[in-house]
Motif scaffolding. Structure first.
Motif, PDB file in Angstrom:
ATOM      1  N   ALA A  58       0.827  -1.210   0.000  1.00  0.00           N
ATOM      2  CA  ALA A  58       0.000   0.000   0.000  1.00  0.00           C
ATOM      3  C   ALA A  58       0.857   1.254   0.000  1.00  0.00           C
ATOM      4  CB  ALA A  58      -0.936  -0.011   1.201  1.00  0.00           C
ATOM      5  N   ALA A  59       1.925   1.266   0.790  1.00  0.00           N
ATOM      6  CA  ALA A  59       2.796   2.440   0.848  1.00  0.00           C
ATOM      7  C   ALA A  59       3.399   2.740  -0.515  1.00  0.00           C
ATOM      8  CB  ALA A  59       3.894   2.218   1.887  1.00  0.00           C
ATOM      9  N   SER A  60       3.824   1.710  -1.229  1.00  0.00           N
ATOM     10  CA  SER A  60       4.404   1.902  -2.559  1.00  0.00           C
ATOM     11  C   SER A  60       3.349   2.354  -3.562  1.00  0.00           C
ATOM     12  CB  SER A  60       5.051   0.603  -3.035  1.00  0.00           C
ATOM     13  OG  SER A  60       6.094   0.202  -2.168  1.00  0.00           O
ATOM     14  N   VAL A  61       2.156   1.773  -3.462  1.00  0.00           N
ATOM     15  CA  VAL A  61       1.067   2.133  -4.381  1.00  0.00           C
ATOM     16  C   VAL A  61       0.670   3.591  -4.191  1.00  0.00           C
ATOM     17  CG1 VAL A  61      -1.369   1.711  -4.916  1.00  0.00           C
ATOM     18  CG2 VAL A  61       0.195  -0.222  -4.574  1.00  0.00           C
ATOM     19  N   HIS A  62       0.533   4.007  -2.954  1.00  0.00           N
ATOM     20  CA  HIS A  62       0.113   5.383  -2.677  1.00  0.00           C
ATOM     21  C   HIS A  62       1.215   6.378  -3.025  1.00  0.00           C
ATOM     22  CE1 HIS A  62      -2.918   3.555   0.367  1.00  0.00           C
ATOM     23  NE2 HIS A  62      -3.425   3.607  -0.853  1.00  0.00           N
ATOM     24  N   ALA A  63       2.475   5.934  -2.997  1.00  0.00           N
ATOM     25  CA  ALA A  63       3.582   6.823  -3.339  1.00  0.00           C
ATOM     26  C   ALA A  63       3.540   7.263  -4.793  1.00  0.00           C
ATOM     27  CB  ALA A  63       4.916   6.144  -3.030  1.00  0.00           C
ATOM     28  N   VAL A  64       2.924   6.436  -5.660  1.00  0.00           N
ATOM     29  CA  VAL A  64       2.797   6.822  -7.073  1.00  0.00           C
ATOM     30  C   VAL A  64       1.409   7.374  -7.368  1.00  0.00           C
ATOM     31  CG1 VAL A  64       4.550   5.159  -7.798  1.00  0.00           C
ATOM     32  CG2 VAL A  64       2.130   4.489  -7.836  1.00  0.00           C
ATOM     33  N   GLY A  65       0.608   7.589  -6.333  1.00  0.00           N
ATOM     34  CA  GLY A  65      -0.696   8.206  -6.513  1.00  0.00           C
ATOM     35  C   GLY A  65      -1.789   7.277  -6.984  1.00  0.00           C
ATOM     36  N   ALA A  66      -1.592   5.962  -6.809  1.00  0.00           N
ATOM     37  CA  ALA A  66      -2.584   4.985  -7.267  1.00  0.00           C
ATOM     38  C   ALA A  66      -3.444   4.513  -6.107  1.00  0.00           C
ATOM     39  CB  ALA A  66      -1.888   3.792  -7.924  1.00  0.00           C
ATOM     40  N   LEU A  67      -4.514   3.798  -6.440  1.00  0.00           N
ATOM     41  CA  LEU A  67      -5.420   3.220  -5.454  1.00  0.00           C
ATOM     42  C   LEU A  67      -5.128   1.732  -5.280  1.00  0.00           C
ATOM     43  CD1 LEU A  67      -8.777   4.854  -6.635  1.00  0.00           C
ATOM     44  CD2 LEU A  67      -7.480   5.450  -4.570  1.00  0.00           C
ATOM     45  N   LEU A  68      -5.423   1.223  -4.069  1.00  0.00           N
ATOM     46  CA  LEU A  68      -5.196  -0.195  -3.772  1.00  0.00           C
ATOM     47  C   LEU A  68      -6.527  -0.869  -3.460  1.00  0.00           C
ATOM     48  CD1 LEU A  68      -3.092  -2.459  -3.291  1.00  0.00           C
ATOM     49  CD2 LEU A  68      -3.139  -1.816  -0.868  1.00  0.00           C
ATOM     50  N   TYR A  69      -6.846  -1.901  -4.236  1.00  0.00           N
ATOM     51  CA  TYR A  69      -8.057  -2.701  -4.037  1.00  0.00           C
ATOM     52  C   TYR A  69      -7.633  -4.045  -3.484  1.00  0.00           C
ATOM     53  CZ  TYR A  69     -12.830  -4.366  -5.015  1.00  0.00           C
ATOM     54  OH  TYR A  69     -14.122  -4.841  -4.902  1.00  0.00           O
ATOM     55  N   VAL A  70      -8.060  -4.343  -2.259  1.00  0.00           N
ATOM     56  CA  VAL A  70      -7.611  -5.550  -1.556  1.00  0.00           C
ATOM     57  C   VAL A  70      -8.746  -6.560  -1.451  1.00  0.00           C
ATOM     58  CG1 VAL A  70      -6.701  -6.470   0.611  1.00  0.00           C
ATOM     59  CG2 VAL A  70      -5.919  -4.233  -0.237  1.00  0.00           C
ATOM     60  N   ASP A  71      -8.480  -7.761  -1.926  1.00  0.00           N
ATOM     61  CA  ASP A  71      -9.413  -8.882  -1.759  1.00  0.00           C
ATOM     62  C   ASP A  71      -9.130  -9.516  -0.406  1.00  0.00           C
ATOM     63  OD1 ASP A  71     -10.779 -11.256  -1.716  1.00  0.00           O
ATOM     64  OD2 ASP A  71      -9.905 -12.069  -3.552  1.00  0.00           O
ATOM     65  N   GLY A  72     -10.054  -9.277   0.540  1.00  0.00           N
ATOM     66  CA  GLY A  72      -9.885  -9.826   1.874  1.00  0.00           C
ATOM     67  C   GLY A  72     -10.803 -10.989   2.169  1.00  0.00           C
ATOM     68  N   VAL A  73     -11.321 -11.620   1.126  1.00  0.00           N
ATOM     69  CA  VAL A  73     -12.315 -12.680   1.310  1.00  0.00           C
ATOM     70  C   VAL A  73     -11.749 -13.833   2.137  1.00  0.00           C
ATOM     71  CG1 VAL A  73     -13.705 -14.419   0.120  1.00  0.00           C
ATOM     72  CG2 VAL A  73     -13.627 -12.068  -0.750  1.00  0.00           C
ATOM     73  N   HIS A  74     -10.609 -14.346   1.748  1.00  0.00           N
ATOM     74  CA  HIS A  74     -10.029 -15.472   2.481  1.00  0.00           C
ATOM     75  C   HIS A  74      -9.357 -14.996   3.770  1.00  0.00           C
ATOM     76  CE1 HIS A  74      -8.500 -19.461   3.131  1.00  0.00           C
ATOM     77  NE2 HIS A  74      -7.251 -19.034   3.142  1.00  0.00           N
ATOM     78  N   PHE A  75      -8.749 -13.842   3.724  1.00  0.00           N
ATOM     79  CA  PHE A  75      -8.038 -13.278   4.869  1.00  0.00           C
ATOM     80  C   PHE A  75      -8.949 -13.119   6.085  1.00  0.00           C
ATOM     81  CE2 PHE A  75      -6.596  -9.547   7.276  1.00  0.00           C
ATOM     82  CZ  PHE A  75      -5.235  -9.775   7.425  1.00  0.00           C
ATOM     83  N   THR A  76     -10.146 -12.579   5.876  1.00  0.00           N
ATOM     84  CA  THR A  76     -11.027 -12.225   6.987  1.00  0.00           C
ATOM     85  C   THR A  76     -11.491 -13.443   7.769  1.00  0.00           C
ATOM     86  OG1 THR A  76     -11.763 -10.336   5.677  1.00  0.00           O
ATOM     87  CG2 THR A  76     -13.086 -10.882   7.594  1.00  0.00           C
ATOM     88  N   ALA A  77     -11.458 -14.610   7.155  1.00  0.00           N
ATOM     89  CA  ALA A  77     -11.863 -15.828   7.858  1.00  0.00           C
ATOM     90  C   ALA A  77     -10.846 -16.263   8.905  1.00  0.00           C
ATOM     91  CB  ALA A  77     -12.085 -16.958   6.859  1.00  0.00           C
ATOM     92  N   HIS A  78      -9.616 -15.719   8.813  1.00  0.00           N
ATOM     93  CA  HIS A  78      -8.553 -16.203   9.703  1.00  0.00           C
ATOM     94  C   HIS A  78      -7.787 -15.092  10.422  1.00  0.00           C
ATOM     95  CE1 HIS A  78      -9.125 -20.198   8.006  1.00  0.00           C
ATOM     96  NE2 HIS A  78      -9.104 -19.645   6.813  1.00  0.00           N
ATOM     97  N   GLU A  79      -7.808 -13.898   9.880  1.00  0.00           N
ATOM     98  CA  GLU A  79      -7.074 -12.780  10.469  1.00  0.00           C
ATOM     99  C   GLU A  79      -8.027 -11.601  10.634  1.00  0.00           C
ATOM    100  OE1 GLU A  79      -3.816 -12.811  11.321  1.00  0.00           O
ATOM    101  OE2 GLU A  79      -3.474 -14.866  10.626  1.00  0.00           O
ATOM    102  N   LEU A  80      -7.963 -10.918  11.757  1.00  0.00           N
ATOM    103  CA  LEU A  80      -8.836  -9.773  11.982  1.00  0.00           C
ATOM    104  C   LEU A  80      -8.335  -8.596  11.149  1.00  0.00           C
ATOM    105  CD1 LEU A  80     -11.253  -8.643  13.561  1.00  0.00           C
ATOM    106  CD2 LEU A  80      -9.620  -7.895  15.312  1.00  0.00           C
ATOM    107  N   PRO A  81      -9.147  -8.104  10.208  1.00  0.00           N
ATOM    108  CA  PRO A  81      -8.683  -7.013   9.347  1.00  0.00           C
ATOM    109  C   PRO A  81      -8.624  -5.680  10.084  1.00  0.00           C
ATOM    110  CG  PRO A  81     -10.556  -8.204   8.379  1.00  0.00           C
ATOM    111  CD  PRO A  81     -10.474  -8.590   9.820  1.00  0.00           C
ATOM    112  N   ASP A  82      -7.764  -4.815   9.609  1.00  0.00           N
ATOM    113  CA  ASP A  82      -7.734  -3.415  10.007  1.00  0.00           C
ATOM    114  C   ASP A  82      -7.438  -2.637   8.731  1.00  0.00           C
ATOM    115  OD1 ASP A  82      -7.035  -0.831  10.835  1.00  0.00           O
ATOM    116  OD2 ASP A  82      -6.244  -1.529  12.736  1.00  0.00           O
ATOM    117  N   VAL A  83      -8.484  -2.141   8.093  1.00  0.00           N
ATOM    118  CA  VAL A  83      -8.317  -1.555   6.761  1.00  0.00           C
ATOM    119  C   VAL A  83      -7.371  -0.358   6.794  1.00  0.00           C
ATOM    120  CG1 VAL A  83     -10.482  -2.412   5.815  1.00  0.00           C
ATOM    121  CG2 VAL A  83     -10.459  -0.232   7.051  1.00  0.00           C
ATOM    122  N   GLY A  84      -7.357   0.366   7.907  1.00  0.00           N
ATOM    123  CA  GLY A  84      -6.445   1.492   8.012  1.00  0.00           C
ATOM    124  C   GLY A  84      -5.004   1.046   8.073  1.00  0.00           C
ATOM    125  N   ALA A  85      -4.713   0.055   8.903  1.00  0.00           N
ATOM    126  CA  ALA A  85      -3.346  -0.454   9.019  1.00  0.00           C
ATOM    127  C   ALA A  85      -2.889  -1.117   7.727  1.00  0.00           C
ATOM    128  CB  ALA A  85      -3.253  -1.431  10.186  1.00  0.00           C
TER     129      ALA A  85
END
Length: 409
Positions: A180-207
């Protein structure tokens, strides 16, 4: 807090069937509380949202409760929680909206680790407007998606990067925050697929640094639908086509027609079940919100769930290592308890069938992670996938390993 898996299993009527369910990555079993929440809203007084009568109020409460629950789960803003039919539908919706601002020469970055729902919508949207698609590969030997590989694909023409927070095929969890840090450094947006992640790890979209984050409640004990989380300010900049009398307020402007209030109530119930995984019944009865917030309870429950799943994953991996001809493709340092396995001399689908004869369900295929399967050299067939869920216990694991030994024997 103790993780009482027997107590947790007792909340799932479907487990009385006697099947050992290792198909969680495709969709978990549903706890009784979720079914009851759906039935209660659907069969009680219910009409369109409003404030005048009980039926209107129940509909409004279902919507607002859903937004609050999902915001607690993903660490987001309730005003940025959007309901969708599925994560795939949401990705297509957002890709069509964002691509209106793309032009010939712009670039979109996708990875071969991702589920096709976070690949094809962006590829197709880019093709429609003449934007270039840049692909990022992962290392098939380790399963790792290097942050540096994503950085190498970025330029001042990058408009969007799509990446998974966890592979549904081999479990790999890339360093999304660094990406995300690299993506935002070039002014782009980041779209994250958290479908599998959320079943096992507690998301924090800000972090995580996700501009858009999607997940699917049916992967974490809820009903079949999708959820998108984004900053309300970002959503304000997007203007979808809509009916003239429909509200233009965020997030409602992205939700067409009457919402499925019963499913929204089911999602809220699922989040509450997750929040109570590591608690004794009635542990927080009578406590104020300040004493026991849902986010804090989710944090504790996910920590306990992680320990439980890691113990079982280690047990499975040790058992797989003793099986003749078994190759484990889930090798990343940070990964979910989801294991992709192939067997020399045996079709994965046949092993799946043999397990099913023992009432052990571990499906085979590419599970829509088509690019990942091909990158691993497994073609479109993929392999046998073993996925853990909150209700998986040691007996399930023993039955799985015994079944695999018999199928390969």
């Amino acid at each position: 807090m103790d993780y009482d898996v027997a107590r947790i299993r007792s909340a799932f009527p479907s487990l009385e069937s006697g099947w050992a369910q290792f198909d969680g990555p495709g969709g978990t079993q549903t706890p009784r509380a979720v079914g009851e929440a759906v039935a209660s809203v659907l069969t009680g007084p219910l009409s369109n949202r409003g404030t005048l009568g009980e039926s209107e109020q129940r509909a409004e409460e279902a919507v607002q409760g859903f937004r609050l629950a999902m915001a607690d789960l993903v660490g987001g803003d309730p005003r940025g929680i959007v309901h969708g039919r599925s994560a795939t539908q949401l990705a297509y919706d957002v890709s069509r909206l964002l691509s209106r601002g793309w032009a010939h020469g712009d670039e979109v970055v996708v990875t071969r680790l991702d589920h096709d729902s976070n690949v094809r919508p962006w590829v197709q949207a880019a093709e429609r407007v003449g934007a270039a698609v840049r692909w990022v590969d992962f290392d098939p030997a380790t399963g790792e998606l290097a942050t540096e590989a994503v950085e190498a694909a970025l330029s001042d023409r990058t408009r969007l990067v799509a990446v998974t927070a966890a592979s549904n095929l081999i479990g790999t969890m890339p360093d999304v925050a660094a990406i995300a840090a690299s993506v935002h450094a070039v002014g782009a947006l980041l779209y994250v697929d958290g479908v599998h992640f959320t079943a096992h790890e507690l998301p924090d979209v800000g972090a995580l640094g996700a501009d858009f984050f999607t997940c699917s409640p049916y992967k974490f004990l809820g009903p079949h639908c999708g959820v998108l989380a984004a900053d309300p300010g970002l959503l304000e900049t997007l203007m979808p086509d809509k009916l003239l009398p429909a509200t233009n307020a965020v997030p409602e402007r992205f939700e067409y027609g009457t919402l499925p209030y019963e499913l929204l109530a089911g999602v809220t119930a699922a989040v509450d079940v997750l929040a109570g995984l590591a608690e004794s019944p009635g542990e927080h009865a009578g406590e104020s919100d300040a004493q026991a917030t849902r986010r804090a309870r989710l944090t504790a429950s996910y920590a306990a769930l992680h320990e439980h799943e890691e113990r079982l994953r280690a047990r499975i991996e040790a058992g797989l290592a003793e099986l003749p001809g078994a190759t484990l493709w889930s090798r990343a340092t940070r990964r979910t308890p989801t294991l992709l396995v192939t067997f020399a001399g045996h079709e994965a689908s046949e092993v799946t069938r043999r397990l099913a004869e023992r009432k052990v369900l571990a499906p085979s295929g590419n599970f829509y992670a088509l690019e990942a399967s091909r990158r691993l050299g497994l073609g479109d067939l993929g392999g046998l996938r073993v996925g853990l869920a909150p209700y998986t216990d040691a007996e399930d694991v023993d039955r799985l390993l015994d079944g695999l030994a018999a199928a390969l024997g």
